[in-house]
Design an enzyme around this catalytic site. Structure first.
Site, PDB file in Angstrom:
ATOM      1  CE1 TYR A 151      -1.906  -4.153   2.224  1.00 37.37           C
ATOM      2  CE2 TYR A 151      -1.698  -1.872   2.922  1.00 37.37           C
ATOM      3  CZ  TYR A 151      -1.711  -2.817   1.917  1.00 37.37           C
ATOM      4  OH  TYR A 151      -1.519  -2.435   0.612  1.00 37.37           O
TER       5      TYR A 151
ATOM      6  N   PRO B 182      -0.725   6.392   0.955  1.00 37.82           N
ATOM      7  CG  PRO B 182       1.428   5.863   1.670  1.00 37.82           C
ATOM      8  CD  PRO B 182       0.399   6.946   1.734  1.00 37.82           C
TER       9      PRO B 182
ATOM     10  CG  HIS C  43       0.772 -11.052  -3.919  1.00 39.35           C
ATOM     11  ND1 HIS C  43       1.291 -10.331  -2.871  1.00 39.35           N
ATOM     12  CD2 HIS C  43       1.810 -11.773  -4.423  1.00 39.35           C
ATOM     13  CE1 HIS C  43       2.583 -10.604  -2.737  1.00 39.35           C
ATOM     14  NE2 HIS C  43       2.924 -11.462  -3.678  1.00 39.35           N
TER      15      HIS C  43
ATOM     16  CE  LYS D 166      -7.134   0.963  -4.763  1.00 40.87           C
ATOM     17  NZ  LYS D 166      -6.958  -0.198  -5.594  1.00 40.87           N
TER      18      LYS D 166
ATOM     19  CE1 TYR E  67      -4.388  -3.231  -0.867  1.00 42.49           C
ATOM     20  CE2 TYR E  67      -4.078  -4.706  -2.741  1.00 42.49           C
ATOM     21  CZ  TYR E  67      -3.555  -3.978  -1.688  1.00 42.49           C
ATOM     22  OH  TYR E  67      -2.202  -3.976  -1.463  1.00 42.49           O
TER      23      TYR E  67
HETATM   24  P1  FAD Z   1       5.338  11.343 -10.809  1.00 42.19           P
HETATM   25  O1  FAD Z   1       5.781   9.956 -10.663  1.00 42.19           O
HETATM   26  O2  FAD Z   1       5.571  12.283  -9.668  1.00 42.19           O
HETATM   27  O3  FAD Z   1       6.020  11.917 -12.113  1.00 42.19           O
HETATM   28  C1  FAD Z   1       6.014  13.288 -12.436  1.00 42.19           C
HETATM   29  C2  FAD Z   1       7.244  13.624 -13.240  1.00 42.19           C
HETATM   30  O4  FAD Z   1       7.192  14.990 -13.618  1.00 42.19           O
HETATM   31  C3  FAD Z   1       8.525  13.430 -12.445  1.00 42.19           C
HETATM   32  O5  FAD Z   1       9.417  12.632 -13.174  1.00 42.19           O
HETATM   33  C4  FAD Z   1       9.035  14.854 -12.231  1.00 42.19           C
HETATM   34  O6  FAD Z   1      10.457  14.892 -12.206  1.00 42.19           O
HETATM   35  C5  FAD Z   1       8.471  15.563 -13.444  1.00 42.19           C
HETATM   36  N1  FAD Z   1       8.330  17.003 -13.253  1.00 42.19           N
HETATM   37  C6  FAD Z   1       7.970  17.682 -12.144  1.00 42.19           C
HETATM   38  N2  FAD Z   1       7.956  18.994 -12.375  1.00 42.19           N
HETATM   39  C7  FAD Z   1       8.296  19.163 -13.667  1.00 42.19           C
HETATM   40  C8  FAD Z   1       8.462  20.301 -14.486  1.00 42.19           C
HETATM   41  N3  FAD Z   1       8.251  21.539 -14.002  1.00 42.19           N
HETATM   42  N4  FAD Z   1       8.833  20.122 -15.752  1.00 42.19           N
HETATM   43  C9  FAD Z   1       9.038  18.872 -16.256  1.00 42.19           C
HETATM   44  N5  FAD Z   1       8.905  17.756 -15.503  1.00 42.19           N
HETATM   45  C10 FAD Z   1       8.545  17.901 -14.225  1.00 42.19           C
HETATM   46  N6  FAD Z   1       1.846   5.145  -4.391  1.00 42.19           N
HETATM   47  C11 FAD Z   1       1.457   3.939  -4.025  1.00 42.19           C
HETATM   48  O7  FAD Z   1       0.442   3.464  -4.522  1.00 42.19           O
HETATM   49  N7  FAD Z   1       2.211   3.226  -3.110  1.00 42.19           N
HETATM   50  C12 FAD Z   1       3.368   3.713  -2.557  1.00 42.19           C
HETATM   51  O8  FAD Z   1       4.012   3.067  -1.767  1.00 42.19           O
HETATM   52  C13 FAD Z   1       3.781   4.992  -2.921  1.00 42.19           C
HETATM   53  N8  FAD Z   1       4.913   5.537  -2.400  1.00 42.19           N
HETATM   54  C14 FAD Z   1       5.258   6.793  -2.774  1.00 42.19           C
HETATM   55  C15 FAD Z   1       6.399   7.380  -2.240  1.00 42.19           C
HETATM   56  C16 FAD Z   1       6.768   8.690  -2.590  1.00 42.19           C
HETATM   57  C17 FAD Z   1       8.006   9.309  -1.997  1.00 42.19           C
HETATM   58  C18 FAD Z   1       5.940   9.428  -3.485  1.00 42.19           C
HETATM   59  C19 FAD Z   1       6.300  10.860  -3.853  1.00 42.19           C
HETATM   60  C20 FAD Z   1       4.827   8.818  -4.036  1.00 42.19           C
HETATM   61  C21 FAD Z   1       4.475   7.520  -3.686  1.00 42.19           C
HETATM   62  N9  FAD Z   1       3.350   6.906  -4.223  1.00 42.19           N
HETATM   63  C22 FAD Z   1       2.978   5.681  -3.867  1.00 42.19           C
HETATM   64  C23 FAD Z   1       2.539   7.539  -5.207  1.00 42.19           C
HETATM   65  C24 FAD Z   1       2.926   7.106  -6.630  1.00 42.19           C
HETATM   66  O9  FAD Z   1       4.294   6.860  -6.698  1.00 42.19           O
HETATM   67  C25 FAD Z   1       2.473   8.219  -7.535  1.00 42.19           C
HETATM   68  O10 FAD Z   1       1.062   8.267  -7.471  1.00 42.19           O
HETATM   69  C26 FAD Z   1       2.933   8.075  -8.979  1.00 42.19           C
HETATM   70  O11 FAD Z   1       4.310   8.280  -9.077  1.00 42.19           O
HETATM   71  C27 FAD Z   1       2.197   9.073  -9.872  1.00 42.19           C
HETATM   72  O12 FAD Z   1       2.778   9.110 -11.126  1.00 42.19           O
HETATM   73  P2  FAD Z   1       2.856  10.450 -11.958  1.00 42.19           P
HETATM   74  O13 FAD Z   1       3.487  10.079 -13.249  1.00 42.19           O
HETATM   75  O14 FAD Z   1       1.526  11.102 -11.954  1.00 42.19           O
HETATM   76  O15 FAD Z   1       3.781  11.424 -11.121  1.00 42.19           O
HETATM   77  C1  DHB Z   2       3.505  -0.962  -1.322  1.00 46.77           C
HETATM   78  C2  DHB Z   2       3.107   0.311  -1.065  1.00 46.77           C
HETATM   79  C3  DHB Z   2       1.828   0.554  -0.643  1.00 46.77           C
HETATM   80  O1  DHB Z   2       1.420   1.791  -0.395  1.00 46.77           O
HETATM   81  C4  DHB Z   2       0.936  -0.468  -0.438  1.00 46.77           C
HETATM   82  O2  DHB Z   2      -0.303  -0.201   0.020  1.00 46.77           O
HETATM   83  C5  DHB Z   2       1.332  -1.747  -0.721  1.00 46.77           C
HETATM   84  C6  DHB Z   2       2.621  -1.998  -1.164  1.00 46.77           C
HETATM   85  C7  DHB Z   2       4.883  -1.227  -1.785  1.00 46.77           C
HETATM   86  O3  DHB Z   2       5.665  -0.280  -1.861  1.00 46.77           O
HETATM   87  O4  DHB Z   2       5.205  -2.368  -2.042  1.00 46.77           O
END
Ligand code: FAD
Ligand code: DHB
Length: 394
Positions: free
Chosen positions: A202, A293, A74, A297, A386
């Site tokens: 947005y 969100p 995009h 980021k 962004y």
């Molecule tokens: P995670 O993806 O949370 O991975 C952590 C892993 O550790 C998981 O698989 C978990 O099962 C595991 N874990 C937890 N505890 C333990 C333990 N005790 N022992 C072993 N394993 C464990 N970001 C955006 O930019 N846009 C979005 O739209 C957006 N939507 C989101 C929606 C939701 C519901 C959530 C929760 C987050 C969202 N985020 C979004 C944020 C983004 O998804 C996260 O920043 C990203 O997943 C971070 O990755 P991570 O690997 O650090 O953590």
């Molecule tokens: C999406 C999520 C976001 O938080 C955002 O800023 C843009 C896109 C998505 O899930 O596609």
């Protein structure tokens, strides 16, 4: 059962899985310990937008094959308010783009590559507990398939998300949490319908924020601002589409409806840990920080942490401990900028309060959006943040 490795990674989300690949590329041994099943992780619908630098990190490992094939590049986004849609053209403003590619797809690609490499990933582990992080011989205990394991390593990496165990084992006197809850949440849906827009929208609306994103040419992802304590059971498919039509509608444009295949409500918070390192423990991704969100980021910050930590560990084993000692400071310096941007986007686009106070806040937001969309300097600042700030030290 005893296992010896070099780096023990807790968590197989995007951060943990990607770090494994970065370590493997430098010839460093690792083990990943994950609480959930692979299927559960792949069913979690989360982020959707990759910064250019995140794509570069994946490309540097040759993990961008499917992303290049299926990711949607995009050139910009739309900011919408007061019934008008304004294009923010990142390519024209600063010569950069973003790629729309779901977190699930990123995680799937990383998992498949680990399968191919025969990596040691222990899914469905319980009682996961890092030990001895203040000593030079840390380990991680866990139970897997009914057997007790202990992994000895040089370093333990907390890639276990916001609710993980790793951050909680840092002594309370050695870490401070900076946290902020927002008075709203996002209701997100996935729908089997081609996106009604070429780029993400947005929208600020008196009834609240709305966004139109996508996952593929056939699947739309849409969000609505809702109350933080709202229950998804209160939102029939009909009510969701009604809200989306009202908040996203502009003259001469139609929002296409389709079957809703997933819907859920996510709370919004900002959180930063004062340090991402204690002894032999390093935190990456959501384990160390969370953003609302709105700026897309969270996933990108996890990738930038891991890129910095992977490079630092590689230097460490090549004889230079300096980058590892500076990891927390470098990662937090980038993260606080990300915090600022995410909060700014969030507060500019979400409504709060009631009565005259809400109206005055809304008028102020319209003023801010008028300024941003009318100023090339402001648009460039938005575009620069962004599409992603540089990742130092990689
Ligand atoms: P995670 O993806 O949370 O991975 C952590 C892993 O550790 C998981 O698989 C978990 O099962 C595991 N874990 C937890 N505890 C333990 C333990 N005790 N022992 C072993 N394993 C464990 N970001 C955006 O930019 N846009 C979005 O739209 C957006 N939507 C989101 C929606 C939701 C519901 C959530 C929760 C987050 C969202 N985020 C979004 C944020 C983004 O998804 C996260 O920043 C990203 O997943 C971070 O990755 P991570 O690997 O650090 O953590
Ligand atoms: C999406 C999520 C976001 O938080 C955002 O800023 C843009 C896109 C998505 O899930 O596609």
């Amino acid at each position: 059962m005893k296992i010896r490795t070099t780096v023990a990674i807790v968590g197989a989300g995007p951060a943990g899985l990607l770090l494994g690949h970065l370590l493997a590329a430098s010839g460093i041994d690792f083990v990943i310990i994950e609480a959930r099943s692979r299927e559960y992780i792949l069913s979690r619908i989360r982020a959707g937008v990759l910064e250019e630098s995140s794509v570069d990190v994946l490309a540097s490992l040759g993990l961008d094959g499917r992303l290049r094939e299926h990711g949607l590049v995009h050139d910009g986004i739309y900011l919408q308010y007061e019934g008008a849609r304004h294009h923010v053209d990142f390519s024209e403003l600063i010569g950069r783009t973003v790629t729309v590619y779901g977190q699930q797809q990123v995680v799937n690609d990383l998992m498949l590559a680990h399968d191919e490499a025969g990596s040691a990933v222990y899914f469905e582990s319980s009682d996961v507990l890092p030990q001895g992080i203040e000593t030079p011989r840390p380990s991680v205990d866990f139970v897997h398939g009914g057997r007790s394991y202990s992994v000895d390593a040089d370093f333990v990496i907390g890639a276990d998300g916001f609710h993980g165990v790793c951050r909680s084992i840092i002594p309370s006197g050695a870490i401070t949490s900076y946290q902020r809850e927002y008075p709203f949440a996002w209701l997100g849906i996935l729908a089997d319908v081609p996106p009604s827009t070429d780029e993400l929208i947005y929208a600020l609306h008196p009834e609240g924020f709305a966004m139109h994103s996508m996952r593929s040419p056939a699947v739309s992802r849409l969000y609505l601002q809702v109350e933080p304590d709202d229950d998804i059971a209160n939102w029939s498919d009909e009510r969701i589409w009604e809200g989306l039509h009202e908040r996203l509608g502009v003259a001469g444009w139609t929002l296409r409806e389709g079957e809703i295949t997933e819907k859920s409500i996510t709370p919004m918070r900002s959180f930063v840990a004062s340090t991402l390192n204690h002894g032999a423990l390093f935190l990456v991704g959501d384990a160390g920080h969370i953003v609302p969100p709105t700026g897309a980021k969270g996933l990108n910050a996890a990738i930038s942490d891991v890129a910095m930590l992977g490079a630092a560990l590689s230097s460490y084993y090549a004889g230079d401990a300096g980058p590892l000692a500076g990891y927390s400071e470098r990662a937090l310096s980038r993260q606080w900028k990300t915090q600022y941007f995410s909060r700014w986007m969030t507060e500019m686009l979400h409504t709060t309060g009631t009565g005259a106070e809400a109206q005055s806040r809304y008028r102020g937001q319209v003023g801010q959006l008028d300024y941003v969309t009318g100023s090339r300097f402001a648009l460039q600042a938005l575009a620069e943040q962004y599409t992603g700030l540089p990742i130092e030290g990689i």
